[in-house]
Design a protein around this motif. Structure first.
Motif, PDB file in Angstrom:
ATOM      1  N   GLN A   1      53.519  43.378  35.166  1.00  0.00           N
ATOM      2  CA  GLN A   1      52.395  42.512  34.814  1.00  0.00           C
ATOM      3  C   GLN A   1      51.405  42.372  35.966  1.00  0.00           C
ATOM      4  O   GLN A   1      50.191  42.332  35.763  1.00  0.00           O
ATOM      5  N   ASP A   2      51.944  42.309  37.206  1.00  0.00           N
ATOM      6  CA  ASP A   2      51.039  42.140  38.348  1.00  0.00           C
ATOM      7  C   ASP A   2      50.183  43.376  38.588  1.00  0.00           C
ATOM      8  O   ASP A   2      49.075  43.288  39.110  1.00  0.00           O
ATOM      9  N   GLU A   3      50.673  44.546  38.186  1.00  0.00           N
ATOM     10  CA  GLU A   3      49.877  45.767  38.328  1.00  0.00           C
ATOM     11  C   GLU A   3      48.696  45.752  37.364  1.00  0.00           C
ATOM     12  O   GLU A   3      47.581  46.169  37.713  1.00  0.00           O
ATOM     13  N   VAL A   4      48.943  45.276  36.148  1.00  0.00           N
ATOM     14  CA  VAL A   4      47.851  45.156  35.172  1.00  0.00           C
ATOM     15  C   VAL A   4      46.822  44.160  35.690  1.00  0.00           C
ATOM     16  O   VAL A   4      45.606  44.410  35.645  1.00  0.00           O
TER      17      VAL A   4
ATOM     18  N   THR B   1      51.061  34.413  35.501  1.00  0.00           N
ATOM     19  CA  THR B   1      51.824  33.417  34.747  1.00  0.00           C
ATOM     20  C   THR B   1      51.577  33.525  33.240  1.00  0.00           C
ATOM     21  O   THR B   1      52.123  32.743  32.469  1.00  0.00           O
ATOM     22  N   ARG B   2      50.769  34.484  32.850  1.00  0.00           N
ATOM     23  CA  ARG B   2      50.479  34.697  31.434  1.00  0.00           C
ATOM     24  C   ARG B   2      50.174  36.164  31.234  1.00  0.00           C
ATOM     25  O   ARG B   2      49.542  36.808  32.069  1.00  0.00           O
ATOM     26  N   ARG B   3      50.633  36.733  30.117  1.00  0.00           N
ATOM     27  CA  ARG B   3      50.355  38.133  29.803  1.00  0.00           C
ATOM     28  C   ARG B   3      48.988  38.288  29.153  1.00  0.00           C
ATOM     29  O   ARG B   3      48.586  37.458  28.334  1.00  0.00           O
ATOM     30  N   PHE B   4      48.286  39.342  29.492  1.00  0.00           N
ATOM     31  CA  PHE B   4      47.088  39.711  28.746  1.00  0.00           C
ATOM     32  C   PHE B   4      47.528  40.227  27.377  1.00  0.00           C
ATOM     33  O   PHE B   4      48.494  40.987  27.271  1.00  0.00           O
ATOM     34  N   THR B   5      46.821  39.837  26.331  1.00  0.00           N
ATOM     35  CA  THR B   5      47.088  40.412  25.017  1.00  0.00           C
ATOM     36  C   THR B   5      46.361  41.751  24.907  1.00  0.00           C
ATOM     37  O   THR B   5      45.450  42.048  25.688  1.00  0.00           O
ATOM     38  N   ALA B   6      46.748  42.535  23.928  1.00  0.00           N
ATOM     39  CA  ALA B   6      46.098  43.831  23.722  1.00  0.00           C
ATOM     40  C   ALA B   6      44.615  43.654  23.431  1.00  0.00           C
ATOM     41  O   ALA B   6      43.775  44.425  23.899  1.00  0.00           O
ATOM     42  N   ALA B   7      44.292  42.623  22.631  1.00  0.00           N
ATOM     43  CA  ALA B   7      42.886  42.389  22.283  1.00  0.00           C
ATOM     44  C   ALA B   7      42.080  42.028  23.520  1.00  0.00           C
ATOM     45  O   ALA B   7      40.939  42.464  23.679  1.00  0.00           O
TER      46      ALA B   7
ATOM     47  N   ASP C   1      38.827  52.707  30.369  1.00  0.00           N
ATOM     48  CA  ASP C   1      39.772  52.966  29.297  1.00  0.00           C
ATOM     49  C   ASP C   1      40.919  51.967  29.376  1.00  0.00           C
ATOM     50  O   ASP C   1      41.368  51.608  30.467  1.00  0.00           O
ATOM     51  N   VAL C   2      41.398  51.520  28.208  1.00  0.00           N
ATOM     52  CA  VAL C   2      42.518  50.584  28.203  1.00  0.00           C
ATOM     53  C   VAL C   2      43.729  51.187  28.897  1.00  0.00           C
ATOM     54  O   VAL C   2      44.467  50.497  29.604  1.00  0.00           O
ATOM     55  N   GLY C   3      43.918  52.496  28.698  1.00  0.00           N
ATOM     56  CA  GLY C   3      45.042  53.163  29.344  1.00  0.00           C
ATOM     57  C   GLY C   3      44.998  53.035  30.846  1.00  0.00           C
ATOM     58  O   GLY C   3      46.040  52.925  31.506  1.00  0.00           O
ATOM     59  N   ARG C   4      43.792  53.012  31.396  1.00  0.00           N
ATOM     60  CA  ARG C   4      43.660  52.866  32.845  1.00  0.00           C
ATOM     61  C   ARG C   4      44.143  51.490  33.304  1.00  0.00           C
ATOM     62  O   ARG C   4      44.796  51.354  34.337  1.00  0.00           O
ATOM     63  N   LEU C   5      43.821  50.463  32.509  1.00  0.00           N
ATOM     64  CA  LEU C   5      44.275  49.112  32.860  1.00  0.00           C
ATOM     65  C   LEU C   5      45.795  49.016  32.837  1.00  0.00           C
ATOM     66  O   LEU C   5      46.396  48.273  33.618  1.00  0.00           O
ATOM     67  N   LEU C   6      46.407  49.780  31.923  1.00  0.00           N
ATOM     68  CA  LEU C   6      47.857  49.729  31.774  1.00  0.00           C
ATOM     69  C   LEU C   6      48.570  50.770  32.638  1.00  0.00           C
ATOM     70  O   LEU C   6      49.787  50.835  32.639  1.00  0.00           O
TER      71      LEU C   6
ATOM     72  N   ALA D   1      51.195  50.478  24.982  1.00  0.00           N
ATOM     73  CA  ALA D   1      51.931  49.497  24.197  1.00  0.00           C
ATOM     74  C   ALA D   1      52.793  48.605  25.074  1.00  0.00           C
ATOM     75  O   ALA D   1      53.469  47.716  24.575  1.00  0.00           O
ATOM     76  N   ASP D   2      52.793  48.831  26.364  1.00  0.00           N
ATOM     77  CA  ASP D   2      53.682  48.110  27.262  1.00  0.00           C
ATOM     78  C   ASP D   2      53.037  46.822  27.753  1.00  0.00           C
ATOM     79  O   ASP D   2      51.908  46.818  28.196  1.00  0.00           O
ATOM     80  N   GLY D   3      53.752  45.723  27.681  1.00  0.00           N
ATOM     81  CA  GLY D   3      53.294  44.467  28.259  1.00  0.00           C
ATOM     82  C   GLY D   3      52.359  43.666  27.403  1.00  0.00           C
ATOM     83  O   GLY D   3      51.692  42.770  27.899  1.00  0.00           O
ATOM     84  N   VAL D   4      52.236  43.962  26.105  1.00  0.00           N
ATOM     85  CA  VAL D   4      51.377  43.199  25.211  1.00  0.00           C
ATOM     86  C   VAL D   4      52.182  42.714  24.024  1.00  0.00           C
ATOM     87  O   VAL D   4      53.269  43.211  23.737  1.00  0.00           O
ATOM     88  N   ASP D   5      51.656  41.734  23.298  1.00  0.00           N
ATOM     89  CA  ASP D   5      52.414  41.179  22.184  1.00  0.00           C
ATOM     90  C   ASP D   5      52.359  42.090  20.969  1.00  0.00           C
ATOM     91  O   ASP D   5      51.520  42.982  20.863  1.00  0.00           O
TER      92      ASP D   5
END
Length: 308
Positions: free
Chosen positions: A3-6, A42-48, A60-65, A72-76
């Motif tokens: 999560q901290d990497e994102v 202390t909170r996860r980013f959602t995919a949206a 790109d979203v892939g770059r953030l992840l 698909a990793d780390g989102v609800d």
């Protein structure tokens, strides 16, 4: 995916945008405290949310992840479903490979969606607006809408927050540099008087959201937050006016409550009449009458007798 990497990659996007975290939160239409908690781990980013961050940041979203494969990793789960739907059904992805990409609208797709949602709410009322209507207004698909805002409630929350932010920004811009508290209060009244088509549209949205706030806990909290800020702004102006000798030594918080309540009540009557008109010839129901009544209230109840 840690999560901290994102969060670190999102910070890079914010830094590249050259704005504060609060301003970036405004641009992606989320509560600044949510962004802060996500950046602090202390909170996860959602995919949206990540989709909106990527859109506004031009990445790109892939770059953030970390990689496209990790999307698909780390989102609800709801976010993953919305993301997948958009990938398979958005206009760009469903078009032929030879079709050039659709240019991103000004401000990014998320802001376009929210602005069109607000416009449609003003015209039709929130419950008469379908996701398909918003998609048509944005020249995109319903899946693309759900990609950024998975649920109707989230879209409504974003629309409310955008209205709040825009209203606050307009007031701040209009009153910047105004030092005389009396002039500033009159300017705030002018800004809240529904004279123009844009002002009437803004008020129509507020009236619809007031009704929704009575039924929705989320919108209700936003409503309380907005009015706390709005009344605080008016109270600060009145307090400063008392210090300048422009206003009488009144209870600033109580006076602000009275002024803002008068604005809301009079505006609802003005909106019930035709623009620029009055109801069945009854005087006092037009925008100018509303403005005059508010100024008269300020003069009678607030303005110091010795003030010029």
């Amino acid at each position: 995916m840690q999560q901290d990497e994102v969060a670190a990659r999102v910070r890079q996007v914010i830094d590249a945008a050259g704005v504060s975290a609060r301003e970036f939160a405004r641009r992606i239409v989320i509560d600044p405290s949510k962004l802060s908690r996500s950046l602090n781990g202390t909170r996860r980013f959602t995919a949206a949310e990540l989709a909106r961050i990527a859109d506004i940041g031009g990445v790109d979203v892939g770059r953030l992840l970390g990689s496209a494969a990790g999307a698909a990793d780390g989102v609800d789960a709801a976010g993953r479903a919305a993301s997948g739907a958009a990938v398979t059904a958005s206009p760009v992805c469903s078009a032929s490979a030879s079709r050039p990409p659709v240019p991103s609208p000004e401000g990014g797709r998320p802001l376009q969606i929210v602005r069109e949602t607000v416009r449609l709410i003003a015209e039709r009322g929130f419950h008469a607006v379908r996701v398909a209507d918003i998609a048509a207004a944005c020249h995109t698909s319903t899946a693309a809408i759900h990609y950024h805002f998975p649920g109707r409630d989230e879209l409504l929350e974003a629309a409310v927050r955008w209205c709040m932010d825009e209203d606050t920004r307009r007031r701040s811009d209009a009153t910047a540099g105004t030092r005389h508290a009396g002039d500033e209060l009159r300017l705030l009244i002018e800004l809240q008087t529904p004279r123009t088509e844009q002002q009437r549209r803004q008020w129509c949205v507020w009236l619809d959201l007031w009704a929704e706030a009575a039924r929705s806990t989320t919108v209700g909290r936003l409503h309380v937050e907005y009015y706390r800020q709005w009344r605080g702004t008016v109270a600060d102006v009145i307090r400063r006016g008392v210090e300048q000798g422009v206003f009488r030594p009144v209870d600033a918080d109580g006076a602000a409550l009275a002024v803002t309540a008068l604005i809301d009540g009079l505006a609802s009557q003005v909106l019930a009449t035709e623009p620029g008109g009055q109801e069945d010839g009854i005087p006092g129901t037009g925008a100018q009458a509303m403005h005059d009544a508010l100024i008269a209230h300020v003069d009678a109840c607030l303005t110091a007798p010795t003030a010029g």
